[in-house]
Design an enzyme around this catalytic site. Structure first.
Site, mmCIF file in Angstrom:
data_model
loop_
_atom_site.group_PDB
_atom_site.id
_atom_site.type_symbol
_atom_site.label_atom_id
_atom_site.label_comp_id
_atom_site.label_asym_id
_atom_site.label_seq_id
_atom_site.Cartn_x
_atom_site.Cartn_y
_atom_site.Cartn_z
ATOM 1 N N GLY A 11 23.139 -47.556 21.395
ATOM 2 C CA GLY A 11 21.698 -47.518 21.617
ATOM 3 C C GLY A 11 21.054 -48.715 20.949
ATOM 4 O O GLY A 11 21.130 -48.860 19.729
ATOM 5 N N ALA A 12 20.444 -49.587 21.756
ATOM 6 C CA ALA A 12 19.887 -50.837 21.228
ATOM 7 C C ALA A 12 18.371 -50.784 21.096
ATOM 8 O O ALA A 12 17.715 -51.817 21.072
ATOM 9 C CB ALA A 12 20.294 -52.012 22.124
ATOM 10 N N SER A 123 20.821 -39.051 17.275
ATOM 11 C CA SER A 123 20.120 -38.552 18.463
ATOM 12 C C SER A 123 19.668 -37.109 18.266
ATOM 13 O O SER A 123 20.418 -36.262 17.778
ATOM 14 C CB SER A 123 21.044 -38.633 19.680
ATOM 15 O OG SER A 123 21.625 -39.916 19.801
ATOM 16 N N HIS A 179 17.630 -29.990 11.022
ATOM 17 C CA HIS A 179 16.676 -31.101 11.072
ATOM 18 C C HIS A 179 15.552 -30.721 12.029
ATOM 19 O O HIS A 179 15.467 -31.194 13.159
ATOM 20 C CB HIS A 179 17.389 -32.371 11.548
ATOM 21 C CG HIS A 179 16.534 -33.602 11.514
ATOM 22 N ND1 HIS A 179 15.884 -34.034 10.387
ATOM 23 C CD2 HIS A 179 16.236 -34.506 12.477
ATOM 24 C CE1 HIS A 179 15.226 -35.151 10.656
ATOM 25 N NE2 HIS A 179 15.419 -35.454 11.928
#
Length: 313
Positions: A11-12, A123, A179
C-alpha cells in the site's frame, strides 16, 4: 558482504509513504513500496521522491515502487496498509466487507513470496484483518501481529502528559483490547516517571482522557476527512525496529491469543516482548475488576467481527 534487510510495504498511500520515509531515515533496510497495477506509476513516483529526499537527509536506502510481488520476495518485514481508510461517520468495523478481499489477496501474495517475514497489519478493522491474514497464510502466531496498541497507547500517553503538564517522554501508558471504541486503556499500568498517573490526575479527568483515547482515531477522521497516518506509521516502525534489531521491547500489539487473558482464537491487543524471533512472550498484566470487565466487553466486540470474517471464508 551481508545482504541488506528488505522491508516490503503493501500500500503506497499516506501511511505507506510515511512508513517508507521513516524506515529510510532510520536505515533499517531497503524499501519496496507495493501497490495495485493501476497505481504502479504512483508508487514509482513516490519511491523516487523519497530516494531523492535521501540525498538531502543523507540516507542510502533503496526505495522501489512496484506492483509486482516478485520485488517483495524474501522480505524480512511485511507491513500491510492496503485497504480503504475510514471516512467521517464510519467505524473501523464498517470497512470489513470492503477490505476483506484485499487482505486475502495480500495474504496469498505474502504466502508465496514472503514466507519468512514478520507481518504487521495496519489495515482496518485490524483485529479482523490480521486474523484473516494468519488464517489464510498459516504463518506462525509469533510472526503475525496487528498494529493497534502502540498507537492507542501513544494517544493515551499524549493526553495524560497534556493533562498532567509533564513531558510526554516521562509518561508510560498501556491500552489493551480491540482497536475500536471498546479498547481498554489501563489506568493501573500508567505511570509518570514511576509515579502512578492515578496519583496526579483525578478519576473524573482520567475517565475523560480514556473516552477521548477510545475516539482518538475518529477525532482525526472528523477533522481531516481521512484516517491518521503519521502516528500509525511511527507505531508500526517501532514494532519493525524492535524485531529487526532484536530490541525485545515490551509493546502492546494485536496478538493471537491461545488462552492468554482467558481468550482463545482471536487477535487482541496485549503487551508482548517483541524481539528477533517475533513475539517472544505475551505478558499477562494483573488487572483490576473494572479493567477485566472492560477487557471482556472489548473481547466480545472483537469476537463478533472475527465471527463475520470466519463465516465469509
Amino acid at each position: 558482504m551481508a545482504n541488506r534487510r528488505k522491508i516490503a510495504l503493501i500500500g503506497a498511500g499516506n501511511i505507506g509513504g510515511e512508513l517508507a520515509a521513516l524506515i529510510a531515515r532510520k536505515e533499517l533496510g531497503d524499501v519496496v513500496l507495493f501497490d495495485i497495477p493501476q497505481k504502479t506509476d504512483f508508487a514509482k513516483g513516490k519511491a523516487l521522491d523519497l530516494e531523492q529526499n535521501g540525498a538531502v537527509l543523507g540516507y542510502d536506502a533503496s526505495i522501489k515502487g512496484t506492483s509486482s510481488w516478485a520485488d517483495c520476495a524474501g522480505a524480512d518485514v511485511l507491513i500491510v496498509t492496503a485497504g480503504i481508510p475510514r471516512k467521517p461517520g464510519q467505524s473501523r468495523d464498517d470497512l470489513v466487507a470492503t477490505n476483506l478481499p484485499i487482505i486475502r489477496s495480500v495474504a496469498d501474495g505474502a504466502k508465496e513470496h514472503c514466507p519468512n517475514a514478520l507481518v504487521i497489519v495496519i489495515s482496518n478493522p485490524i483485529d479482523a484483518m490480521v486474523y484473516e491474514f494468519k488464517r489464510r497464510t498459516g504463518f506462525p502466531r509469533e510472526r503475525v501481529l496487528g498494529m493497534a496498541g502502540v498507537l492507542d497507547s501513544a494517544r493515551f500517553q499524549l493526553f495524560l502528559a497534556r493533562e498532567a503538564n509533564v513531558s510526554v517522554k516521562d509518561v508510560r501508558a498501556m491500552v489493551l483490547g480491540g482497536h475500536g471504541d471498546d479498547m481498554v486503556p489501563i489506568p493501573s499500568a500508567c505511570t509518570i516517571n514511576g509515579v502512578r498517573a492515578t496519583e496526579l490526575i483525578s478519576k473524573e479527568k482520567l475517565d475523560a482522557l480514556i473516552a477521548r483515547t477510545r475516539k482518538g482515531g475518529g477525532e482525526i477522521v472528523q477533522l481531516m476527512g481521512t484516517s491518521a497516518y503519521y502516528a500509525p506509521a511511527s507505531s508500526a516502525v517501532a514494532m519493525a525496529e524492535s524485531y529487526l534489531l532484536d530490541q525485545k521491547r515490551l509493546l502492546p500489539v494485536a496478538a493471537y491469543l491461545d488462552g492468554e487473558y482467558g481468550y482463545k482464537d482471536i487477535f487482541m491487543g496485549v503487551p508482548v516482548i517483541l524481539g528477533g524471533k517475533g513475539i517472544e512472550k505475551i505478558v499477562e498484566l494483573p488487572l483490576t475488576a473494572e479493567e477485566k470487565e472492560m477487557l471482556a466487553k472489548s473481547a466480545k466486540s472483537v469476537q463478533g467481527i472475527t465471527d463475520v470474517v470466519k463465516a465469509s471464508s
